[in-house]
Every structure is written in C-alpha cells, then in structure tokens.
Design an enzyme around this catalytic site. Sequence first.
Site, PDB file in Angstrom:
ATOM      1  CG  HIS A 115      45.629  23.330  58.078  1.00  0.00           C
ATOM      2  ND1 HIS A 115      45.228  24.477  57.422  1.00  0.00           N
ATOM      3  CD2 HIS A 115      46.541  23.725  59.000  1.00  0.00           C
ATOM      4  CE1 HIS A 115      45.883  25.517  57.919  1.00  0.00           C
ATOM      5  NE2 HIS A 115      46.686  25.091  58.873  1.00  0.00           N
ATOM      6  CG  ASP A 152      49.367  23.326  64.423  1.00  0.00           C
ATOM      7  OD1 ASP A 152      50.179  24.231  64.662  1.00  0.00           O
ATOM      8  OD2 ASP A 152      48.360  23.483  63.724  1.00  0.00           O
TER       9      ASP A 152
END
Length: 442
Positions: free
Chosen positions: A318, A376
């Site tokens: 991330h 995600d």
Amino acid sequence: MTAERAASNPETEDTVTVTFNKTGKSHELRILSGTAGPRAIDVRSLYAETGMFTYDPGFTSTASCDSSLTYIDGDAGILRHRGYAIEDLAEHSDFMEVCYLLLNGELPTTEQKDKFEHTITYHSMVHEQLLYLYRGFRRDAHPMAILVGVTGALSAFYHDSTDITDEHQRMVASHRLISKMPTIAAMAYKYSIGQPFVYPRNDLNFAANFLHMTFSVPAEDYQPLPEVARAMDRIFILHADHEQNASTSTVRLAGSSGANPFACIAAGISSLWGPAHGGANEAVLNMLQEIGSKDRIPEFIERAKDRDDPFRLMGFGHRVYKNHDPRATVLRTSCNEVLEALGVRDEPLLALAMELERIALEDPYFVERKLFPNVDFYSGIILKAMGFPTSMFTVLFALARTVGWVAQWKEMVEDPNQRIGRPRQLYVGPAERKYMPPDERQ
C-alpha cells in the site's frame, strides 16, 4: 486541550529558520504540532516575506488543512477515526455508528444512535422524478457514470438544503447524501443490467437494505446471509474515511469555492473513479483473470519480482501503509466467513486468489518487503463472491466513502480559517514573447 480543539488550533511549539545562501537573509517559520503524527512547518507567510513558494508536486509533503477526523500512521499500520482504532470499530461497531462518530465527533448513546438510524432509514427514498434522469442514460452506461450524474443532480431536487451558511441545511444535506447514496447506487446497478428498480425497506439495516435493493427482483426477494450482511457492513466501515486522499481533497477543494454539498460529493466520486484511486479492487480481479489458473502463479510471482517487467501484483502492499494495512487484517476474517457461508471457496477465481495469497505470504521476497495483501485484495474477493460485477466495485467504495466526504466537507465549511483553494505553480513555459503576424512567422 481536547483532541478536537488541538486539531482546530494547532499549537506553535517551535520555529525553524530558513537562510538563503546567496543573500544571507533569514526567515523564521513556525512549527505546528497536532495531537499525533509529524509536526508541520507553517509556510503561509513565506511568499509575502520572501516572494517564493514551496514546490511539492502532488502535495505529498504538504498539509492542506488541519482535521480532527482521521489519523493514519502508515509506518506503524495505524488507522483511527476520532481516536478510535479501525480494528475496534470494525469488530464492535457498525457502519451507522461510525457515520455518527465521523459527523459528530463522539460515539452515540443508545438514544442518539436510534434517532440517527431512524433519520437515515426514513430518508432513503429518492425523488420519484429522478427515475426520468436514469432513463436518459444509455442502457449500457457504466454505474459510476450514472452515480456521478445523479449525485450532481440532487441539488436540483433538494434545493432546500444547498445553503452552506445554514447549519440546519448542512445537516439535512449530510443526512440526505448518506441515506440516499445506497438507493442511488443500487438503482445505477439495476439500470445497467436492465432490471426494475427495487425500493428501500425501513425494516432492514443499512447494509442489508443495500443488498436487498441490489439483488432483489419483483418475483423474488433477496435474503442476505448474516455473514454476508456483516461483511458488507465491515466493508463500508473500512472505507468510510481515509484522511486527505485524492477524492477527499477534491471534495474539500470544490467545497472551498462555496459549491453546494451535492456538487462537491459528485466531484469526489469523479476523482474516486480513477484507476489509481478507487479502482484497485477491480484491478485485483482483472489480475486474477490474467493469471488464469493456479499452476501459473509461480510464473507471475517471478514476473512481479522483475523490475523490468511491467506486471505488478495488484492488492499487495500500500502506498500509505508500509508495514501492514490494518483494514486488511479485519477483512481477511470476513473474507473466509463469506466464502464458507456462500459455499464458493472452490470457485476457480476465488480459489486462485486464496492460493496466490498463501504463496505470497510465504515468499521471502514479499515478506521482507512487507508486501502483504491489502484491503483491496480481500474486498475484491468478497464482492466477487457476493455476486457484484467489477463495474460496481468503485460504486460501493463511493457509497461507503460518502460519509467521510460529507464529514470532511462539513469540517471545512465550519472552519473559520477556511479559504478558497488556490495551489500555486512553478512556471516553466516560454518567457515573454512578441506577437508576430502570420506572414512573419518562421
């Protein structure tokens, strides 16, 4: 000093002196401290006193505002809303309670929560004339295109809540956006697949009602499994707000001009639509389809390690969280619960995802670089298992993030130091030139 008060009025703890080598002149800048996180150098007086700006493409090293809503420490893997850890909220709270917290600064009492839930539930219907607006879209219109258009049009239907100087109208607009967004999103999905719209039900909670409007048809009602409804609620919680990201900054920038809240949220949805922002979980599913089968996973793992290969493992690592994504830890549990409850663990694409997760978590390359699955990765798998097409993934993100956008917009409007956003630039184009007639140009 309370956390909210400190955030609204950052304390000046120290100063730093900037000295210009060529002239020898010095300029003193204040250092501001919030309640947590890095301190900030206050450069507001820099241009007036030196004639120079700071240069920061993407504003990745610049605080554009002070806020008491959300705190992130990417190195430590921390995400807090109003001081509460996201892990605690996802485990013990629900989306309506988190909405109340973001809007009002404190967790509600039982009475306050009941009243807030009643307000949101009983305002989930949309103006009936909005149906004509939907019918103006092509039948194959992307649900995000519909969501942007319909949200922006709300100010034409609810113009009694567009005066941003009126505190009551701001509250009404905030509640309307949160309550109607699931209905608008579900209708966008129904329109895109040619099914009749399903109206909301007041006897269902926020997440279950959205699932009902999305998957029910007149001939058969949809009854979500408890594990599915809970996972949907958690996805909403985990996406509710995430500090000053691209879409939130867009909402604040649009709002700084005095634009009405419906227009500001539509601007945020447009920003979220970009694949670099809200489309990450959709990219996870596209990547899994590209890999195709379990026996090809080692090939793609090696490709991901090759810096000269453009392929990247989507859903791992991330930009903000350098250690682990705290939201992913929460959602991993829900992911397993949903796959078990729906009996789809052996569905080829989902089985491929689980195998990819296992291999990546055991590979020293990814472990050493802390490239763990992020929110995600798991949300994409869950939404796929629930039956959502990938075109709806970003719509669901927007639905959840609406409360964060509204809270950020409300905080900005009520900030006495708020000014219209006006970033500066470092001009690198041609210097002054003299206009030449066409027949004299070379």
